[in-house]
Design a protein around this motif. Structure first.
Motif, short mmCIF file in Angstrom:
data_model
loop_
_atom_site.label_atom_id
_atom_site.label_comp_id
_atom_site.label_asym_id
_atom_site.label_seq_id
_atom_site.Cartn_x
_atom_site.Cartn_y
_atom_site.Cartn_z
N LEU A 158 71.12 64.12 47.45
CA LEU A 158 71.08 63.37 46.20
C LEU A 158 71.48 61.96 46.59
O LEU A 158 72.55 61.75 47.17
N ASP A 159 70.63 60.97 46.31
CA ASP A 159 70.82 59.63 46.84
C ASP A 159 71.98 58.84 46.24
O ASP A 159 72.47 57.93 46.85
N SER A 160 72.39 59.18 45.04
CA SER A 160 73.32 58.27 44.37
C SER A 160 74.57 58.97 43.90
O SER A 160 74.65 60.20 43.81
N LEU A 196 57.31 61.62 50.31
CA LEU A 196 58.51 61.78 51.13
C LEU A 196 59.09 60.42 51.47
O LEU A 196 58.37 59.43 51.59
N ARG A 197 60.38 60.41 51.64
CA ARG A 197 61.05 59.17 52.02
C ARG A 197 61.72 59.38 53.38
O ARG A 197 62.87 59.81 53.43
N PRO A 198 61.01 59.10 54.46
CA PRO A 198 61.61 59.30 55.78
C PRO A 198 62.89 58.47 55.90
O PRO A 198 62.98 57.37 55.39
N GLY A 199 63.86 59.03 56.58
CA GLY A 199 65.11 58.32 56.81
C GLY A 199 66.12 58.49 55.70
O GLY A 199 67.18 57.90 55.74
N ALA A 200 65.81 59.30 54.68
CA ALA A 200 66.75 59.49 53.58
C ALA A 200 67.99 60.27 54.03
O ALA A 200 69.05 60.10 53.46
N LEU A 220 65.50 64.83 44.16
CA LEU A 220 66.59 65.47 43.42
C LEU A 220 67.17 64.51 42.39
O LEU A 220 67.29 63.31 42.65
N GLY A 221 67.54 65.03 41.24
CA GLY A 221 68.19 64.23 40.21
C GLY A 221 69.05 65.09 39.32
O GLY A 221 68.79 66.27 39.13
N LEU A 222 70.12 64.50 38.80
CA LEU A 222 71.02 65.18 37.88
C LEU A 222 70.86 64.61 36.49
O LEU A 222 70.70 63.40 36.32
N SER A 223 70.91 65.47 35.47
CA SER A 223 70.97 64.99 34.09
C SER A 223 72.17 65.64 33.42
O SER A 223 72.46 66.82 33.63
N TYR A 224 72.90 64.81 32.65
CA TYR A 224 74.13 65.25 32.01
C TYR A 224 74.58 64.16 31.05
O TYR A 224 74.17 63.00 31.17
N GLN A 225 75.43 64.52 30.12
CA GLN A 225 76.04 63.53 29.24
C GLN A 225 77.14 62.85 30.05
O GLN A 225 78.01 63.52 30.61
N GLU A 226 77.14 61.51 30.09
CA GLU A 226 78.02 60.79 31.00
C GLU A 226 79.45 60.63 30.50
O GLU A 226 80.35 60.36 31.30
N THR A 227 79.70 60.75 29.19
CA THR A 227 81.04 60.56 28.65
C THR A 227 81.41 61.72 27.73
O THR A 227 80.61 62.12 26.88
N TRP A 228 82.61 62.25 27.92
CA TRP A 228 83.12 63.37 27.12
C TRP A 228 84.54 63.06 26.66
O TRP A 228 85.26 62.34 27.35
N ILE A 251 80.21 63.74 40.16
CA ILE A 251 79.82 65.15 40.14
C ILE A 251 78.72 65.48 41.15
O ILE A 251 78.21 66.59 41.17
N ASN A 252 78.38 64.53 41.99
CA ASN A 252 77.40 64.77 43.04
C ASN A 252 78.08 65.57 44.16
O ASN A 252 78.28 65.09 45.26
#
Length: 148
Positions: free
Chosen positions: A137-139, A10-14, A29-37, A119-120
C-alpha cells in the motif's frame, strides 16, 4: 472517506529493492474508511471501525492473494507517539482474483484510546511457486479518534 486507488498498469519499482531482486507490483491496493470518529471510552472501552481493502489485479492472469491484518501496534502520527490498535474478526484472507478485476476485503480496526493512527498495517502477498511476492500500500492511511 479515503479514496480507492485502482491504478493500472504495473508500476515497476514500487517495492523496496531490498525485498526482491526484481520488484513487481502486480496489484493495485487502496483502503476506504471513515477518517474521523468520536467515542465515549468511559461507557464503551472499545471502538470498532470498519475498513475495506480494495485489491485490483493488474496482471494478465488470475492471482491468489493473501491478506493479513497485522495485530501489532499501529503507527500513529506524529511518529514519536505510539498508540496501539488491533484488528478484530477474520484477520487472514486468501482470495482468488481474476485478471483486471477488483475484489474487496472487509476488516475491522479496534481502538481503545483517542489519537491519530496509521491503519496501513496490512500484509498483502501474491502466492507463487517460488514464494510469496509482497505488495505494498503506497501511502499512509490516517484515522483520527476523538474522545466525547
Amino acid at each position: 472517506s479515503s479514496g480507492i486507488n485502482a491504478e493500472c498498469p504495473l508500476r515497476p519499482g514500487a517495492l523496496q529493492a531490498s525485498l526482491l531482486p526484481q520488484p513487481q507490483q502486480l496489484l493495485s491496493l487502496g483502503l476506504s474508511y471513515q477518517e474521523t470518529w468520536s467515542a465515549d471510552f468511559k461507557t464503551a472501552p472499545l471502538l470498532p471501525v470498519p475498513v475495506t481493502l480494495h485489491i485490483t489485479n493488474c496482471y494478465n492472469t488470475s492471482l491468489t492473494v493473501m491478506v493479513t491484518a497485522n495485530t501489532t501496534a499501529g503507527r500513529p502520527a506524529p511518529p514519536k507517539d505510539t498508540l496501539p490498535f488491533m484488528w478484530s474478526g477474520v484477520v487472514r484472507h486468501k482470495i482468488e482474483i481474476p485478471d483486471h478485476v477488483t475484489r474487496s476485503v472487509n476488516l475491522t480496526a479496534v481502538f481503545s484510546t483517542p489519537g491519530v493512527y496509521n491503519i496501513n498495517q496490512l500484509s498483502v502477498c501474491v502466492a507463487r511457486d517460488t514464494g510469496p511476492l509482497p505488495q505494498l500500500l503506497d501511502s499512509t492511511s490516517l484515522l483520527r479518534v476523538d474522545a466525547l
